[in-house]
Design an enzyme around this catalytic site. Structure first.
Site, PDB file in Angstrom:
ATOM      1  CG  ASP A   1      12.974 -61.613 -26.086  1.00 18.79           C
ATOM      2  OD1 ASP A   1      13.457 -60.902 -25.193  1.00 18.79           O
ATOM      3  OD2 ASP A   1      12.688 -62.815 -25.926  1.00 18.79           O
TER       4      ASP A   1
ATOM      5  CG  ASP B   1      12.754 -64.508 -19.156  1.00 19.73           C
ATOM      6  OD1 ASP B   1      12.785 -63.319 -19.525  1.00 19.73           O
ATOM      7  OD2 ASP B   1      12.902 -65.458 -19.941  1.00 19.73           O
TER       8      ASP B   1
HETATM    9  C1  GLA Z   1      13.177 -64.254 -23.384  1.00 18.94           C
HETATM   10  C2  GLA Z   1      11.915 -63.507 -22.953  1.00 18.94           C
HETATM   11  C3  GLA Z   1      10.838 -64.524 -22.569  1.00 18.94           C
HETATM   12  C4  GLA Z   1      10.543 -65.432 -23.761  1.00 18.94           C
HETATM   13  C5  GLA Z   1      11.827 -66.097 -24.241  1.00 18.94           C
HETATM   14  C6  GLA Z   1      11.627 -66.833 -25.558  1.00 18.94           C
HETATM   15  O1  GLA Z   1      13.755 -64.980 -22.334  1.00 18.94           O
HETATM   16  O2  GLA Z   1      12.188 -62.647 -21.880  1.00 18.94           O
HETATM   17  O3  GLA Z   1       9.652 -63.859 -22.175  1.00 18.94           O
HETATM   18  O4  GLA Z   1       9.963 -64.667 -24.790  1.00 18.94           O
HETATM   19  O5  GLA Z   1      12.867 -65.150 -24.449  1.00 18.94           O
HETATM   20  O6  GLA Z   1      12.806 -67.390 -26.047  1.00 18.94           O
END
Ligand code: GLA
Length: 402
Positions: A157, A213
């Site tokens: 990430d 996301d």
């Molecule tokens: C970010 C990523 C998500 C997930 C969250 C976990 O937002 O883009 O896909 O992995 O972190 O905290």
């Protein structure tokens, strides 16, 4: 917010900040994996931090191995954020023992015993997005640990990065650390599309997030860092040329599936799944598969749609027509056929057509059109194909010249 970083980390990461830019993506990462878009399950969309634990993961592996999903190609069982809790005195990553009392090695062994593969999650920064330890300064140490556990997939990430931290350099460091283990590991770059990773991530990762996301909704207003509905992601994937960066071993990732999580109707879930297959996207199921509905299961197990996603040519779809709420997406398949999605974003059913000339065929070409959701076939079709498409739905077809 000011982030305090120990000086040892700063020294260890000087490389990340200072490394010269690598040449642009002239080739793809050659680590032999993800020749088709990865398929499996990830914990985040349903279980997030709070709901994640080893029982959930074991039950998921049991279900995937026995309900037809494994046979359909869903092989990865991937932990997302919150499996880790700290580091020991030597800097080794420490597992959250409340959630995973048996440890990660035992869990990986269990998943492997079901004929499945196992994945973990980390972050290029000081902390993950949920505040667990990130991998900065520990890339080789973490990669060695993952390989010793038998990890097959690592998602990294982009939270809590240092000011001016370079994505290219950071992800290259982890790519090299994973390669040094000698274990084939799928490397998933989760940089949210911030710095157009499709332009540089081809030689670095097997897949890269193209967007912020996903949210479990069809059409919800996009605010930066608050996520995207399916329609917003479709628009981001329509940016000119993005599709051209996908191919065997290196995929655009419009984020994991929300199918079955309840925020969308069955029709919307079907359209979401169809469009991800058109994008040649990773199909990472994000729902509670042990308790999913028959409708959800029938969407996730549509073999004809999965076959489009997994087509060995690996050529992602282009939006060939947009007229308000009406869209036509097309992708060529390895056998010379086309997969086409007629997408209706409006609140009413609409008849949508695709002309052969829109998808690179002469109008006179005779073809068999197969609807991949109704499984109906229309033979001897020439010039175009049209169908009534439900509101917030798709008609997805393959067109086979004969
Ligand atoms: C970010 C990523 C998500 C997930 C969250 C976990 O937002 O883009 O896909 O992995 O972190 O905290």
């Amino acid at each position: 917010m000011k982030i305090s970083v120990p000086s040892v980390l700063l020294a260890a990461t000087a490389f990340i900040l200072a490394a010269p830019a690598l040449p642009p993506a002239a080739h793809a990462l050659d680590n032999g994996v993800a020749r088709t878009p990865p398929m499996g399950w990830n914990s985040w969309n349903k279980f997030a931090c709070k709901g994640l634990n080893e029982q959930v993961v074991r039950a998921t592996a049991d279900t995937i191995a026995s309900n037809g999903m494994k046979d359909a190609g869903y092989v990865f069982v991937n932990l997302d954020d919150c499996w880790q809790s700290g580091r020991d005195a030597e800097g080794n990553i420490v597992v959250d023992h409340e959630k995973f009392p048996s440890g990660i090695k035992a869990l990986a062994d269990y998943v492997h015993s079901k004929g499945l593969k196992f994945g973990v999650y980390t972050d290029v920064g000081t902390k993950t997005c949920a505040g667990r330890p990130g991998s900065i300064g520990h890339e080789y140490q973490d990669a060695r640990q993952y390989a010793a556990w038998g990890v097959d997939y690592v998602k990294e990430d982009w939270c809590n990065t240092l000011p001016d931290q370079s994505g290219l350099s950071s992800y290259t460091l982890m790519r090299d650390a994973l390669a040094a283990t000698g274990r084939p590991i799928v490397f998933s770059i989760c940089e949210w599309g911030t710095n157009k990773p499709w332009l540089w991530a081809g030689p670095v990762g097997n897949l890269w997030r193209t967007t912020d996301d996903i949210k479990d909704c069809w059409d919800c207003e996009h605010r930066p860092h608050s996520g995207n509905g399916v329609v917003q992601i479709i628009d981001l994937m329509a940016a000119p040329g993005v599709e051209s960066y996908a191919g065997p071993g290196h995929w655009n990732d419009p984020d994991m599936l929300e199918v079955g999580n309840g925020g969308m109707t069955t029709e919307e879930d079907r359209a979401h799944f169809s469009m991800w297959a058109m994008f040649a996207a990773p199909l990472l199921v994000g729902t509670d598969v042990a308790n999913m509905s028959a409708d959800t299961k029938s969407i996730l197990l549509n073999h004809a749609v999965i076959a489009v996603d997994q087509d060995p040519l690996g050529h992602a779809a282009t939006r060939v027509k947009k007229d308000g709420d009406i869209e036509v997406w097309s992708r060529p398949l390895a056998n010379g056929n086309r997969a086409v999605a007629l997408l209706n974003r409006s609140s009413k059913p609409i008849s949508i057509g695709v002309a052969w000339t829109d998808i690179g065929y002469p109008a006179s070409l005779r073809a068999t059109v197969r609807d991949l959701w109704s499984d109906k076939e229309t033979r001897d079709q020439t010039d175009h194909y049209a169908a009534e498409v439900p509101s917030h739905g798709v008609v997805m077809v393959t067109i086979a010249p004969h």
